[in-house]
Design a protein around this motif. Structure first.
Motif, PDB file in Angstrom:
ATOM      1  N   GLY A 284       0.803  -1.221   0.000  1.00 37.18           N
ATOM      2  CA  GLY A 284       0.000   0.000   0.000  1.00 37.18           C
ATOM      3  C   GLY A 284       0.839   1.275   0.000  1.00 37.18           C
ATOM      4  N   LEU A 285       2.070   1.180  -0.472  1.00 36.84           N
ATOM      5  CA  LEU A 285       2.903   2.384  -0.591  1.00 36.84           C
ATOM      6  C   LEU A 285       2.746   2.933  -2.009  1.00 36.84           C
ATOM      7  CD1 LEU A 285       6.132   0.953   1.110  1.00 36.84           C
ATOM      8  CD2 LEU A 285       4.702   2.792   2.036  1.00 36.84           C
ATOM      9  N   PRO A 286       2.956   4.247  -2.213  1.00 36.22           N
ATOM     10  CA  PRO A 286       2.889   4.779  -3.576  1.00 36.22           C
ATOM     11  C   PRO A 286       3.866   4.034  -4.484  1.00 36.22           C
ATOM     12  CG  PRO A 286       3.038   6.567  -1.973  1.00 36.22           C
ATOM     13  CD  PRO A 286       3.233   5.292  -1.212  1.00 36.22           C
ATOM     14  N   VAL A 287       3.382   3.638  -5.659  1.00 36.54           N
ATOM     15  CA  VAL A 287       4.243   2.888  -6.580  1.00 36.54           C
ATOM     16  C   VAL A 287       5.113   3.879  -7.347  1.00 36.54           C
ATOM     17  CG1 VAL A 287       4.292   1.273  -8.529  1.00 36.54           C
ATOM     18  CG2 VAL A 287       2.550   1.038  -6.737  1.00 36.54           C
ATOM     19  N   ARG A 288       6.347   3.990  -6.931  1.00 35.57           N
ATOM     20  CA  ARG A 288       7.282   4.944  -7.538  1.00 35.57           C
ATOM     21  C   ARG A 288       8.638   4.273  -7.699  1.00 35.57           C
ATOM     22  NH1 ARG A 288       7.832   9.674  -3.528  1.00 35.57           N
ATOM     23  NH2 ARG A 288       9.593  10.070  -4.895  1.00 35.57           N
ATOM     24  N   ALA A 289       9.190   4.376  -8.886  1.00 32.07           N
ATOM     25  CA  ALA A 289      10.497   3.749  -9.126  1.00 32.07           C
ATOM     26  C   ALA A 289      11.621   4.599  -8.555  1.00 32.07           C
ATOM     27  CB  ALA A 289      10.704   3.546 -10.621  1.00 32.07           C
ATOM     28  N   ASP A 290      11.399   5.915  -8.443  1.00 34.02           N
ATOM     29  CA  ASP A 290      12.517   6.822  -8.139  1.00 34.02           C
ATOM     30  C   ASP A 290      12.828   6.965  -6.646  1.00 34.02           C
ATOM     31  OD1 ASP A 290       9.992   8.039  -7.889  1.00 34.02           O
ATOM     32  OD2 ASP A 290      10.951  10.011  -7.803  1.00 34.02           O
ATOM     33  N   VAL A 291      11.939   6.478  -5.776  1.00 39.10           N
ATOM     34  CA  VAL A 291      12.167   6.702  -4.344  1.00 39.10           C
ATOM     35  C   VAL A 291      12.936   5.509  -3.746  1.00 39.10           C
ATOM     36  CG1 VAL A 291       9.905   5.729  -3.746  1.00 39.10           C
ATOM     37  CG2 VAL A 291      11.030   7.241  -2.134  1.00 39.10           C
ATOM     38  N   PRO A 292      13.982   5.750  -2.935  1.00 37.37           N
ATOM     39  CA  PRO A 292      14.684   4.612  -2.335  1.00 37.37           C
ATOM     40  C   PRO A 292      13.805   3.906  -1.303  1.00 37.37           C
ATOM     41  CG  PRO A 292      15.600   6.698  -1.529  1.00 37.37           C
ATOM     42  CD  PRO A 292      14.604   7.047  -2.598  1.00 37.37           C
ATOM     43  N   LEU A 293      13.704   2.605  -1.442  1.00 36.59           N
ATOM     44  CA  LEU A 293      12.873   1.801  -0.534  1.00 36.59           C
ATOM     45  C   LEU A 293      13.803   0.994   0.381  1.00 36.59           C
ATOM     46  CD1 LEU A 293      10.318   0.368   0.485  1.00 36.59           C
ATOM     47  CD2 LEU A 293      10.225  -0.897  -1.658  1.00 36.59           C
ATOM     48  N   ILE A 294      13.671   1.253   1.682  1.00 36.14           N
ATOM     49  CA  ILE A 294      14.530   0.572   2.665  1.00 36.14           C
ATOM     50  C   ILE A 294      13.754  -0.575   3.309  1.00 36.14           C
ATOM     51  CG2 ILE A 294      15.866   0.842   4.800  1.00 36.14           C
ATOM     52  CD1 ILE A 294      16.025   3.826   4.265  1.00 36.14           C
ATOM     53  N   GLY A 295      14.305  -1.777   3.254  1.00 39.56           N
ATOM     54  CA  GLY A 295      13.648  -2.933   3.860  1.00 39.56           C
ATOM     55  C   GLY A 295      14.260  -3.283   5.209  1.00 39.56           C
ATOM     56  N   MET A 296      13.435  -3.869   6.074  1.00 43.23           N
ATOM     57  CA  MET A 296      13.931  -4.454   7.336  1.00 43.23           C
ATOM     58  C   MET A 296      13.150  -5.745   7.554  1.00 43.23           C
ATOM     59  SD  MET A 296      14.345  -1.408  10.165  1.00 43.23           S
ATOM     60  CE  MET A 296      15.670  -2.177  11.096  1.00 43.23           C
ATOM     61  N   VAL A 297      13.865  -6.841   7.752  1.00 40.91           N
ATOM     62  CA  VAL A 297      13.230  -8.116   8.090  1.00 40.91           C
ATOM     63  C   VAL A 297      13.967  -8.622   9.305  1.00 40.91           C
ATOM     64  CG1 VAL A 297      12.795 -10.487   7.344  1.00 40.91           C
ATOM     65  CG2 VAL A 297      12.751  -8.631   5.662  1.00 40.91           C
ATOM     66  N   SER A 298      13.283  -8.701  10.431  1.00 39.93           N
ATOM     67  CA  SER A 298      14.027  -8.995  11.663  1.00 39.93           C
ATOM     68  C   SER A 298      13.079  -9.339  12.794  1.00 39.93           C
ATOM     69  CB  SER A 298      14.810  -7.731  12.048  1.00 39.93           C
ATOM     70  OG  SER A 298      15.463  -7.897  13.267  1.00 39.93           O
ATOM     71  N   ARG A 299      13.606 -10.038  13.773  1.00 43.32           N
ATOM     72  CA  ARG A 299      12.865 -10.098  15.033  1.00 43.32           C
ATOM     73  C   ARG A 299      12.926  -8.699  15.639  1.00 43.32           C
ATOM     74  NH1 ARG A 299      15.367 -13.230  18.958  1.00 43.32           N
ATOM     75  NH2 ARG A 299      17.236 -13.310  17.673  1.00 43.32           N
ATOM     76  N   LEU A 300      11.817  -8.233  16.192  1.00 42.80           N
ATOM     77  CA  LEU A 300      11.789  -6.868  16.724  1.00 42.80           C
ATOM     78  C   LEU A 300      12.252  -6.886  18.189  1.00 42.80           C
ATOM     79  CD1 LEU A 300       8.396  -5.635  15.164  1.00 42.80           C
ATOM     80  CD2 LEU A 300      10.694  -5.495  14.209  1.00 42.80           C
ATOM     81  N   VAL A 301      13.553  -7.058  18.358  1.00 45.73           N
ATOM     82  CA  VAL A 301      14.127  -7.097  19.703  1.00 45.73           C
ATOM     83  C   VAL A 301      15.272  -6.096  19.774  1.00 45.73           C
ATOM     84  CG1 VAL A 301      13.493  -9.502  20.162  1.00 45.73           C
ATOM     85  CG2 VAL A 301      15.667  -9.007  19.061  1.00 45.73           C
ATOM     86  N   SER A 302      15.592  -5.672  20.995  1.00 42.03           N
ATOM     87  CA  SER A 302      16.475  -4.506  21.099  1.00 42.03           C
ATOM     88  C   SER A 302      17.874  -4.779  20.558  1.00 42.03           C
ATOM     89  CB  SER A 302      16.511  -3.982  22.527  1.00 42.03           C
ATOM     90  OG  SER A 302      17.395  -4.749  23.273  1.00 42.03           O
ATOM     91  N   HIS A 303      18.403  -6.020  20.702  1.00 40.24           N
ATOM     92  CA  HIS A 303      19.791  -6.193  20.245  1.00 40.24           C
ATOM     93  C   HIS A 303      19.927  -6.121  18.726  1.00 40.24           C
ATOM     94  CE1 HIS A 303      20.381 -10.345  18.696  1.00 40.24           C
ATOM     95  NE2 HIS A 303      19.289 -10.578  19.382  1.00 40.24           N
ATOM     96  N   LYS A 304      18.799  -6.111  18.030  1.00 40.94           N
ATOM     97  CA  LYS A 304      18.834  -5.920  16.570  1.00 40.94           C
ATOM     98  C   LYS A 304      18.934  -4.437  16.213  1.00 40.94           C
ATOM     99  CE  LYS A 304      18.473 -10.229  15.163  1.00 40.94           C
ATOM    100  NZ  LYS A 304      19.504 -10.869  14.331  1.00 40.94           N
ATOM    101  N   GLY A 305      18.973  -3.571  17.231  1.00 38.30           N
ATOM    102  CA  GLY A 305      19.210  -2.149  16.968  1.00 38.30           C
ATOM    103  C   GLY A 305      17.946  -1.308  16.865  1.00 38.30           C
ATOM    104  N   PHE A 306      16.823  -1.840  17.345  1.00 40.53           N
ATOM    105  CA  PHE A 306      15.577  -1.085  17.160  1.00 40.53           C
ATOM    106  C   PHE A 306      15.469   0.145  18.042  1.00 40.53           C
ATOM    107  CE2 PHE A 306      14.486  -4.959  14.962  1.00 40.53           C
ATOM    108  CZ  PHE A 306      13.979  -4.410  13.793  1.00 40.53           C
ATOM    109  N   ASP A 307      16.271   0.194  19.091  1.00 42.40           N
ATOM    110  CA  ASP A 307      16.229   1.445  19.870  1.00 42.40           C
ATOM    111  C   ASP A 307      16.814   2.605  19.056  1.00 42.40           C
ATOM    112  OD1 ASP A 307      18.462  -0.122  20.192  1.00 42.40           O
ATOM    113  OD2 ASP A 307      18.728   0.264  22.326  1.00 42.40           O
TER     114      ASP A 307
END
Ligand code: GLC
Length: 474
Positions: A284-307
């Motif tokens: 559901g994001l705007p479909v645009r080729a020109d915008v940089p899309l940053i992905g994150m796939v991770s367990r949502l825990v603090s040692h993964k850097g989410f703070d």
């Protein structure tokens, strides 16, 4: 040479994290290099009927768990060229989930003891037993205390691989005798910080201890990373080795991955644009080729850097033309935070909470950048998947991230790296990456270099083989 790989999870049978990926591919890679390797794991309730139907029942034996005598059924299944033994005991393993039960100490003491007890019954006398993490860390201790002198068990060497030192199997003193079946005289082997510590026992008794990247091997001798095991690792540093993991490059191939809407490779990257557009649409994001899309796939825990992410995400979204796609589940505070951000900035960030492997593939395939700002990361496999799928990683220089991603500032590296665990250092690295993305020609060169990195098991498997050989000579 015969290696018995003992592990508490392995793909495709059952997995909860990176350990399952490694166990799902390293044994086959060893066999390709003509090393006899078989695997042994518990027969959990969660292993599907499809696999159970293919298993053969070999026999059943009785396994001592301190004063208890427990049933152990031995099943065999050949998968991907590797013979796997599944050890059955419904009292211990007919439960939901793999870990997290009140009696995990007893469940894995049983399993560890059983791995040794089955040896006379499986027609495979190993030269090496390769153990993994705390769940199998008692094997080296059992071997050296109870089996080394027994007929049929002579001259076996044990290797313990630490995939994450945070999980050690720590229990009260009562577990020593009543559950693990050791005498008081063995307390010093397992004791750390006043607790019975399974991993400590493994470190003490294994012939070699490895961990999953050279940098992490250094880091875990430092109290900041070691969760209390730094002194023992410093004392035993002569047997500590860091060997970087590989990934299964057949199961994780953007040129063939069935989860992707279009396929691509380093040589022909055209399909990547289709993957990006489809991912934007799916989320559901705007479909645009020109915008940089940053992905994150991770367990949502603090040692993964989410703070760090929590600290500067809003600043990033408000100041840059960027999109973010997050997939994962974990701590409530991060799940809430991301859901709130997605509600507030629906054109910039999309969040899916859960473990959805096909969507993970589509994020690797459809994103331009992949963010992994871990506080610590023994190896990390996601950055390797991201590189292979042409999503350029932004990482903190720790553990396996440091060993697999080099900063592209000098026109050589394959990603963007920041050193200190600091939110604005991370933000600065993200901004450098966004700047890099704007230079279309430079970006094409960087992305190709990223996709060409080779993290297949070849090199790592050879390093393990060299280590096994060294142990057998010594
Ligand atoms: C653990 C570590 C991860 C590593 C994986 C496989 O999950 O946290 O960094 O890649 O094990 O060794």
């Amino acid at each position: 040479m015969k290696v018995l790989f003992a592990v508490s999870e392995a793909k495709p049978f059952i997995a909860s994290g990176g350990l399952g990926d490694v166990a799902g591919s390293l044994p086959a890679a060893l066999r390709k290099r003509l090393i006899g390797c078989r695997m042994v794991l518990p027969l959990y309730e969660g292993i599907s009927q499809k696999f159970r139907d293919e298993m053969t029942f070999l026999t059943h034996i009785t396994v001592p768990v301190s004063w208890r005598r427990q049933y152990c059924g031995i099943f065999e299944l050949k998968y991907n060229g590797v013979i796997c033994y599944f050890l059955d005991n419904q009292y211990y393993f007919k439960r939901q989930g793999i870990y997290g039960h009140y009696d995990d100490a007893e469940r894995f003491a049983f399993f560890s003891r059983a791995v040794l007890e089955i040896i006379p019954y499986i027609d495979f006398k190993p030269d090496i037993i390769h153990c993994n993490d705390w769940q199998t860390s008692l094997i080296p201790a059992y071997y050296s205390r109870f089996y080394a002198g027994r007929e049929g068990f002579e001259n076996i060497k044990t290797v313990l691989t630490i995939h994450n030192i945070q999980y050690q199997g720590k229990y009260g003193h009562e577990v020593l005798g009543d559950v693990a079946g050791f005498g008081e005289e063995d307390y010093s082997l397992l004791e750390n910080d006043g607790c019975v510590n399974f991993m400590k026992g493994g470190i003490e008794c294994a012939n070699a201890v490895t961990t999953v990247s050279p940098t992490y091997a250094q880091e875990i001798m430092d109290p900041w990373y070691a969760y209390g095991l730094d002194s023992i690792l410093n004392e035993r540093r002569w047997k500590l080795h860091g060997i970087l993991n590989g990934i299964d490059t057949v199961a994780n191939d953007p040129a063939a991955d069935p989860a992707l809407p279009a396929h691509f490779s380093a040589e022909d990257q055209a399909g990547k644009a289709v993957c990006k557009a489809q991912l934007q649409q799916e989320l559901g994001l705007p479909v645009r080729a020109d915008v940089p899309l940053i992905g994150m796939v991770s367990r949502l825990v603090s040692h993964k850097g989410f703070d760090l992410v929590q600290c500067v995400l809003e600043e990033l979204l408000c100041t840059e033309d960027v999109q973010v796609a997050v997939l994962g589940s974990g701590e409530w505070q991060y799940e809430t935070f991301f859901s709130e951000m997605a509600a507030k900035y629906p054109d910039k960030i999309a969040v899916r909470l859960g473990f959805i492997p096909a969507l993970a593939s589509r994020i690797y395939g459809g994103s331009d950048l992949f963010l992994m700002p871990s506080k610590s990361e023994p190896c990390g496999l996601s950055q390797m998947f991201a590189l292979r799928y042409g999503s350029v990683p932004i990482v903190r220089a720790t553990g396996g991230l440091r060993d697999s991603v080099q900063d592209s500032g000098d026109n050589k590296g394959n990603g963007f790296v920041f050193e200190d665990y600091n939110a604005h250092e991370m933000l600065h690295a993200i901004r450098r990456a966004i700047g890099g993305y704007a230079d279309k020609e430079g970006w094409a060169v960087l992305r190709t270099r990223a996709m060409e990195c080779d993290f297949s098991w070849g090199r790592s498997a050879n390093e393990y083989i060299r280590l096994y050989k060294q142990l057998l000579k010594g």
